[in-house]
Scaffold this active site. Sequence first.
Site, PDB file in Angstrom:
ATOM      1  N   HIS A  68      39.895   4.328  84.583  1.00  0.00           N
ATOM      2  CA  HIS A  68      39.432   2.964  84.843  1.00  0.00           C
ATOM      3  C   HIS A  68      38.235   2.587  83.973  1.00  0.00           C
ATOM      4  O   HIS A  68      38.132   1.458  83.519  1.00  0.00           O
ATOM      5  CB  HIS A  68      39.078   2.801  86.317  1.00  0.00           C
ATOM      6  N   ARG A  94      40.229  29.012  60.937  1.00  0.00           N
ATOM      7  CA  ARG A  94      39.410  28.820  62.131  1.00  0.00           C
ATOM      8  C   ARG A  94      40.228  28.203  63.251  1.00  0.00           C
ATOM      9  O   ARG A  94      40.096  28.585  64.422  1.00  0.00           O
ATOM     10  CB  ARG A  94      38.203  27.947  61.805  1.00  0.00           C
ATOM     11  N   ARG A 103      31.725   4.074  78.009  1.00  0.00           N
ATOM     12  CA  ARG A 103      30.498   3.470  78.530  1.00  0.00           C
ATOM     13  C   ARG A 103      29.303   3.632  77.593  1.00  0.00           C
ATOM     14  O   ARG A 103      28.224   3.121  77.881  1.00  0.00           O
ATOM     15  CB  ARG A 103      30.160   4.052  79.897  1.00  0.00           C
ATOM     16  N   CYS A 114      37.335   7.753  78.497  1.00  0.00           N
ATOM     17  CA  CYS A 114      36.881   7.619  79.873  1.00  0.00           C
ATOM     18  C   CYS A 114      35.410   7.257  79.774  1.00  0.00           C
ATOM     19  O   CYS A 114      34.904   7.012  78.674  1.00  0.00           O
ATOM     20  CB  CYS A 114      37.146   8.886  80.699  1.00  0.00           C
ATOM     21  N   GLY A 115      34.710   7.188  80.880  1.00  0.00           N
ATOM     22  CA  GLY A 115      33.325   6.722  80.855  1.00  0.00           C
ATOM     23  C   GLY A 115      32.467   7.447  79.839  1.00  0.00           C
ATOM     24  O   GLY A 115      31.922   6.842  78.917  1.00  0.00           O
ATOM     25  N   ARG A 155      40.028  26.877  54.316  1.00  0.00           N
ATOM     26  CA  ARG A 155      39.190  27.710  55.183  1.00  0.00           C
ATOM     27  C   ARG A 155      39.178  27.209  56.621  1.00  0.00           C
ATOM     28  O   ARG A 155      38.970  27.990  57.555  1.00  0.00           O
ATOM     29  CB  ARG A 155      37.771  27.794  54.636  1.00  0.00           C
ATOM     30  N   HIS A 187      38.017  18.809  59.333  1.00  0.00           N
ATOM     31  CA  HIS A 187      37.686  20.217  59.535  1.00  0.00           C
ATOM     32  C   HIS A 187      38.373  20.851  60.734  1.00  0.00           C
ATOM     33  O   HIS A 187      38.581  22.070  60.747  1.00  0.00           O
ATOM     34  CB  HIS A 187      36.179  20.389  59.694  1.00  0.00           C
ATOM     35  N   ASN A 188      38.697  20.052  61.752  1.00  0.00           N
ATOM     36  CA  ASN A 188      39.247  20.610  62.986  1.00  0.00           C
ATOM     37  C   ASN A 188      40.685  20.202  63.247  1.00  0.00           C
ATOM     38  O   ASN A 188      41.262  20.610  64.246  1.00  0.00           O
ATOM     39  CB  ASN A 188      38.384  20.212  64.185  1.00  0.00           C
ATOM     40  N   GLY A 213      33.664  10.215  78.158  1.00  0.00           N
ATOM     41  CA  GLY A 213      34.566  10.900  77.241  1.00  0.00           C
ATOM     42  C   GLY A 213      34.750  12.366  77.581  1.00  0.00           C
ATOM     43  O   GLY A 213      35.725  12.989  77.179  1.00  0.00           O
ATOM     44  N   GLY A 243      35.257  14.085  80.568  1.00  0.00           N
ATOM     45  CA  GLY A 243      36.315  14.496  81.490  1.00  0.00           C
ATOM     46  C   GLY A 243      37.690  14.462  80.855  1.00  0.00           C
ATOM     47  O   GLY A 243      38.468  15.423  80.972  1.00  0.00           O
TER      48      GLY A 243
END
Length: 146
Positions: free
Chosen positions: A12, A139, A112, A68-69, A135, A101-102, A71, A73
């Site tokens: 919400h 990882r 929020r 979410c509010g 590289r 990188h990820n 982020g 959760g």
Amino acid sequence: MEKKLIALASDHAGFALKGIVKAHLEGLGYEVKDFGTFSEASCDYADYAHPAARAIENGECDFGIAMCGSGNGIQMTFNKHQHIRAALCWIPELASLARQHNDANVLVLPARFISEHLAIETVDAYLAAEFEGGRHQKRIDKIPVD
């Protein structure tokens, strides 16, 4: 990032921002699958994050954007899935690095704590970035538990 099917999810607190992001993505020509929520009525982010994560894991959707509010959760929920790498980003540079990188396959926005303008800039940076591999791949290969 080439135009692919994007999973959207929010609770919400992220509902209004999700609508803004959805309209922006559709305006750019992306197809979106909205996993909810569909109102500002109080709800639990996990009810929308898990189905969106499963859709990404099984290839139904190519990646996701969630909010979410704070982020936190919804990011934690997405990251319970072994093949999801959800990154909480609130500025464009973080979103670019999360992809580069990820190889983040879910961008998470703190609804929020981010302006609409900055949220759109962050989404655009995420969409424009590409995984660098090399590289960084070794990882990422170490992230899954099983």
